[in-house]
Scaffold this motif. Structure first.
Motif, PDB file in Angstrom:
ATOM      1  N   LYS A 136      77.233  33.427  15.174  1.00  0.00           N
ATOM      2  CA  LYS A 136      75.810  33.380  14.799  1.00  0.00           C
ATOM      3  C   LYS A 136      75.232  34.791  14.690  1.00  0.00           C
ATOM      4  O   LYS A 136      74.443  35.068  13.795  1.00  0.00           O
ATOM      5  N   LEU A 137      75.623  35.685  15.602  1.00  0.00           N
ATOM      6  CA  LEU A 137      75.146  37.065  15.546  1.00  0.00           C
ATOM      7  C   LEU A 137      75.577  37.739  14.254  1.00  0.00           C
ATOM      8  O   LEU A 137      74.776  38.385  13.575  1.00  0.00           O
ATOM      9  N   LEU A 138      76.845  37.573  13.876  1.00  0.00           N
ATOM     10  CA  LEU A 138      77.334  38.180  12.640  1.00  0.00           C
ATOM     11  C   LEU A 138      76.673  37.550  11.414  1.00  0.00           C
ATOM     12  O   LEU A 138      76.351  38.248  10.443  1.00  0.00           O
ATOM     13  N   GLU A 139      76.459  36.245  11.462  1.00  0.00           N
ATOM     14  CA  GLU A 139      75.779  35.567  10.362  1.00  0.00           C
ATOM     15  C   GLU A 139      74.357  36.097  10.201  1.00  0.00           C
ATOM     16  O   GLU A 139      73.904  36.397   9.095  1.00  0.00           O
ATOM     17  N   PHE A 140      73.653  36.236  11.316  1.00  0.00           N
ATOM     18  CA  PHE A 140      72.287  36.750  11.298  1.00  0.00           C
ATOM     19  C   PHE A 140      72.258  38.200  10.812  1.00  0.00           C
ATOM     20  O   PHE A 140      71.407  38.588  10.021  1.00  0.00           O
ATOM     21  N   THR A 141      73.218  38.997  11.260  1.00  0.00           N
ATOM     22  CA  THR A 141      73.296  40.391  10.841  1.00  0.00           C
ATOM     23  C   THR A 141      73.509  40.491   9.335  1.00  0.00           C
ATOM     24  O   THR A 141      72.871  41.311   8.661  1.00  0.00           O
ATOM     25  N   LEU A 142      74.384  39.666   8.801  1.00  0.00           N
ATOM     26  CA  LEU A 142      74.613  39.657   7.355  1.00  0.00           C
ATOM     27  C   LEU A 142      73.355  39.212   6.613  1.00  0.00           C
ATOM     28  O   LEU A 142      72.991  39.805   5.597  1.00  0.00           O
ATOM     29  N   LEU A 143      72.672  38.204   7.138  1.00  0.00           N
ATOM     30  CA  LEU A 143      71.445  37.724   6.521  1.00  0.00           C
ATOM     31  C   LEU A 143      70.395  38.828   6.475  1.00  0.00           C
ATOM     32  O   LEU A 143      69.760  39.060   5.440  1.00  0.00           O
ATOM     33  N   VAL A 144      70.209  39.524   7.584  1.00  0.00           N
ATOM     34  CA  VAL A 144      69.221  40.608   7.643  1.00  0.00           C
ATOM     35  C   VAL A 144      69.615  41.721   6.679  1.00  0.00           C
ATOM     36  O   VAL A 144      68.769  42.257   5.954  1.00  0.00           O
ATOM     37  N   GLY A 145      70.876  42.080   6.653  1.00  0.00           N
ATOM     38  CA  GLY A 145      71.334  43.132   5.747  1.00  0.00           C
ATOM     39  C   GLY A 145      71.124  42.759   4.296  1.00  0.00           C
ATOM     40  O   GLY A 145      70.675  43.585   3.492  1.00  0.00           O
ATOM     41  N   ASN A 146      71.419  41.522   3.945  1.00  0.00           N
ATOM     42  CA  ASN A 146      71.198  41.070   2.565  1.00  0.00           C
ATOM     43  C   ASN A 146      69.716  41.050   2.232  1.00  0.00           C
ATOM     44  O   ASN A 146      69.313  41.385   1.124  1.00  0.00           O
ATOM     45  N   ASN A 180      77.186  47.968   5.268  1.00  0.00           N
ATOM     46  CA  ASN A 180      77.983  48.671   6.261  1.00  0.00           C
ATOM     47  C   ASN A 180      77.530  48.248   7.656  1.00  0.00           C
ATOM     48  O   ASN A 180      76.348  48.335   7.979  1.00  0.00           O
ATOM     49  N   ILE A 181      78.459  47.760   8.475  1.00  0.00           N
ATOM     50  CA  ILE A 181      78.067  47.252   9.789  1.00  0.00           C
ATOM     51  C   ILE A 181      78.542  48.141  10.932  1.00  0.00           C
ATOM     52  O   ILE A 181      78.681  47.690  12.052  1.00  0.00           O
ATOM     53  N   ASN A 182      78.742  49.431  10.668  1.00  0.00           N
ATOM     54  CA  ASN A 182      79.201  50.307  11.741  1.00  0.00           C
ATOM     55  C   ASN A 182      78.150  50.479  12.828  1.00  0.00           C
ATOM     56  O   ASN A 182      78.454  50.952  13.916  1.00  0.00           O
ATOM     57  N   PHE A 183      76.909  50.080  12.573  1.00  0.00           N
ATOM     58  CA  PHE A 183      75.866  50.163  13.583  1.00  0.00           C
ATOM     59  C   PHE A 183      76.025  49.084  14.657  1.00  0.00           C
ATOM     60  O   PHE A 183      75.405  49.167  15.712  1.00  0.00           O
ATOM     61  N   LEU A 184      76.876  48.088  14.442  1.00  0.00           N
ATOM     62  CA  LEU A 184      77.013  47.003  15.414  1.00  0.00           C
ATOM     63  C   LEU A 184      77.461  47.483  16.800  1.00  0.00           C
ATOM     64  O   LEU A 184      77.169  46.855  17.785  1.00  0.00           O
ATOM     65  N   CYS A 185      78.148  48.631  16.809  1.00  0.00           N
ATOM     66  CA  CYS A 185      78.571  49.180  18.109  1.00  0.00           C
ATOM     67  C   CYS A 185      77.358  49.561  18.953  1.00  0.00           C
ATOM     68  O   CYS A 185      77.455  49.627  20.180  1.00  0.00           O
ATOM     69  N   LYS A 186      76.217  49.786  18.322  1.00  0.00           N
ATOM     70  CA  LYS A 186      75.026  50.198  19.038  1.00  0.00           C
ATOM     71  C   LYS A 186      74.182  49.004  19.505  1.00  0.00           C
ATOM     72  O   LYS A 186      73.246  49.175  20.267  1.00  0.00           O
ATOM     73  N   VAL A 187      74.500  47.813  19.015  1.00  0.00           N
ATOM     74  CA  VAL A 187      73.737  46.616  19.387  1.00  0.00           C
ATOM     75  C   VAL A 187      74.023  46.289  20.855  1.00  0.00           C
ATOM     76  O   VAL A 187      75.164  46.196  21.270  1.00  0.00           O
ATOM     77  N   ARG A 188      72.984  46.129  21.605  1.00  0.00           N
ATOM     78  CA  ARG A 188      73.125  45.825  23.038  1.00  0.00           C
ATOM     79  C   ARG A 188      72.515  44.469  23.325  1.00  0.00           C
ATOM     80  O   ARG A 188      71.636  44.008  22.635  1.00  0.00           O
ATOM     81  N   ARG A 189      72.983  43.867  24.376  1.00  0.00           N
ATOM     82  CA  ARG A 189      72.450  42.567  24.801  1.00  0.00           C
ATOM     83  C   ARG A 189      71.088  42.699  25.394  1.00  0.00           C
ATOM     84  O   ARG A 189      70.669  43.529  26.040  1.00  0.00           O
TER      85      ARG A 189
END
Length: 83
Positions: free
Chosen positions: A49-59, A74-83
């Motif tokens: 769901k997180l990846l789906e949401f991230t793709l949706l926001v990016g699109n 480009n999803i290299n920022f995902l390393c910076k996503v924190r809980r």
């Protein structure tokens, strides 16, 4: 012994063959843990769901820009996503 071609690599290969099973047995728990973790990640609905949401926001962010027809980003920022 001096007439044997590639003696050192051959001896190293024999040593590797003799110690391989013991080395694998030493790291088997780690191998099992990594395998289990990979299976959990594949089954994780939360990550999906997180990846789906991230793709949706990016699109959505691409809409109206020069990348409007781009489906992905480009999803290299995902390393910076924190809980």
């Amino acid at each position: 012994m001096s007439s044997v071609k590639l003696l050192r690599p051959r001896l190293n290969a024999i040593l590797f063959k003799l110690t391989f099973e013991e080395q694998v047995n030493n790291i088997r728990p780690d191998i099992m843990n990594v395998t289990f973790a990979c299976e959990e990640v594949k089954k994780s609905e939360g990550l999906s769901k997180l990846l789906e949401f991230t793709l949706l926001v990016g699109n959505y962010m691409n809409a109206g820009s020069r990348n409007a027809q781009t489906f992905g980003f480009n999803i290299n920022f995902l390393c910076k996503v924190r809980r």
